[in-house]
Write a protein that holds these residues in place. Structure first.
Motif, short mmCIF file in Angstrom:
data_model
loop_
_atom_site.label_atom_id
_atom_site.label_comp_id
_atom_site.label_asym_id
_atom_site.label_seq_id
_atom_site.Cartn_x
_atom_site.Cartn_y
_atom_site.Cartn_z
N GLY A 115 1.20 -1.27 0.10
CA GLY A 115 -0.12 0.32 -0.04
C GLY A 115 0.91 1.04 -0.22
O GLY A 115 1.68 1.26 -0.61
N GLN A 116 0.97 2.10 0.51
CA GLN A 116 1.07 3.13 1.27
C GLN A 116 2.82 3.61 1.07
O GLN A 116 4.02 3.73 1.28
CB GLN A 116 0.60 4.79 1.85
CG GLN A 116 -0.87 4.93 1.42
CD GLN A 116 -1.41 5.41 2.41
OE1 GLN A 116 -1.08 7.44 2.47
NE2 GLN A 116 -2.18 5.21 3.83
N GLU A 164 -1.37 6.40 -2.59
CA GLU A 164 -1.79 6.96 -2.03
C GLU A 164 -2.92 6.46 -0.69
O GLU A 164 -3.39 6.79 0.04
CB GLU A 164 -3.33 7.96 -2.57
CG GLU A 164 -2.57 9.03 -3.47
CD GLU A 164 -2.45 10.25 -3.24
OE1 GLU A 164 -2.28 10.85 -1.82
OE2 GLU A 164 -2.02 11.48 -3.71
N ASP A 165 -3.50 5.81 -0.68
CA ASP A 165 -3.92 4.45 -0.15
C ASP A 165 -3.29 3.18 0.16
O ASP A 165 -3.02 2.41 -0.63
CB ASP A 165 -5.87 4.48 -0.65
CG ASP A 165 -6.60 6.10 -1.83
OD1 ASP A 165 -6.69 6.80 -0.48
OD2 ASP A 165 -6.36 6.40 -2.30
N ASP A 166 -3.76 2.66 1.50
CA ASP A 166 -3.61 1.62 1.65
C ASP A 166 -4.40 0.42 1.07
O ASP A 166 -5.04 -1.13 1.54
CB ASP A 166 -3.71 1.64 3.51
CG ASP A 166 -2.00 1.65 3.49
OD1 ASP A 166 -1.75 0.98 3.07
OD2 ASP A 166 -2.16 2.09 4.67
N SER A 167 -5.40 0.45 0.19
CA SER A 167 -6.16 -0.28 -0.19
C SER A 167 -6.65 0.06 -2.01
O SER A 167 -6.12 1.19 -1.95
CB SER A 167 -7.69 -0.69 0.40
OG SER A 167 -8.44 0.90 0.25
N VAL A 168 -7.02 -0.74 -2.57
CA VAL A 168 -7.68 -0.59 -3.88
C VAL A 168 -8.01 -2.10 -4.73
O VAL A 168 -8.19 -2.24 -4.53
CB VAL A 168 -5.53 -0.74 -4.87
CG1 VAL A 168 -5.38 -1.36 -5.01
CG2 VAL A 168 -6.17 -0.09 -5.92
N LYS A 177 -4.56 5.62 -8.06
CA LYS A 177 -3.87 6.96 -7.53
C LYS A 177 -2.82 7.26 -6.53
O LYS A 177 -1.82 6.09 -5.97
CB LYS A 177 -5.10 7.88 -5.72
CG LYS A 177 -5.90 8.37 -6.98
CD LYS A 177 -7.34 9.41 -5.99
CE LYS A 177 -8.27 9.12 -6.56
NZ LYS A 177 -8.90 10.13 -5.53
#
Length: 205
Positions: free
Chosen positions: A82-83, A178-182, A198
């Motif tokens: 993630g990030q 940008e996020d810890d999930s997609v 992102k």
């Protein structure tokens, strides 16, 4: 310093691509209408947003989107946790320059930072991936310099005072998600998509 993993080039990437420079400014307003502004960033943080209309999860069903392109993109995200981790993104519209002047010698300094210009704005690049040529005062230098990760140019002897330093080189943005999930969506057998991915640049120096 070892290079982070590369963001994969995938034929299933869709439109549009979003790219946004972000600055941070403190603005203190007075009752008279005057204000004081303090720029916290000398250079921007770049934010990107990509979409992927087609990602193949096997090697043969949809060759036009790339064999196992789902695994390539998902694998990078998992590798970065993630990030947390970083990767290198080569922006197709902003990844190489020719004969870019980015520094001036002072007769003492031997280390310089590779930079590229956008209009009249000169900005250090995140990670230099290759160097085709280095020039000092317009003369190509076949030796006497080295590339140090992520974006440093080091001379064995300091360029003369007033000598313009330039180069032709390729570079990438050092980024994190940008996020810890997609969300990866499967909409046909062996075919997936991502509506929004992102990520943003991070400082390397």
């Amino acid at each position: 310093m070892s290079a982070p993993p590369l963001f994969p080039t995938l034929p299933g990437q869709g439109w549009s691509v979003r790219k946004k420079p972000v600055f941070s400014t403190i603005v203190a307003a007075h009752v008279s209408g005057r204000e004081v502004r303090d720029a916290l960033y000398q250079d921007p943080i770049w934010q990107f947003e990509l979409t992927f209309d087609g990602l193949g999860s096997d090697a043969t069903s949809y060759p036009g989107v790339g064999a196992q392109s789902l695994q390539a993109l998902m694998g990078l995200y998992l590798q970065c946790q993630g990030q947390y981790g970083t990767f290198l993104y080569s922006d197709p519209s902003d990844n190489t320059v020719a004969n870019q002047t980015f520094a001036t010698g002072d007769g003492a300094t031997t280390a310089f930072t590779f930079a590229r210009s956008l209009g009249g704005f000169l900005e250090p690049v995140g990670w230099v991936t290759s160097v085709a040529q280095v020039t000092v005062a317009g003369v190509a230098q076949s030796a006497g310099w080295s590339l140090t990760a992520p974006n440093g140019l080091v001379f064995s002897a300091a360029p003369a005072s007033g000598a313009l330093i330039g180069a032709s080189f390729s570079y990438a943005f050092s980024c994190r998600f940008e996020d810890d999930s997609v969300e990866f969506e499967q909409f046909m057998q062996n075919l997936w998509r991502v509506d929004s991915l992102k990520f943003r640049s991070v400082r390397t120096s």
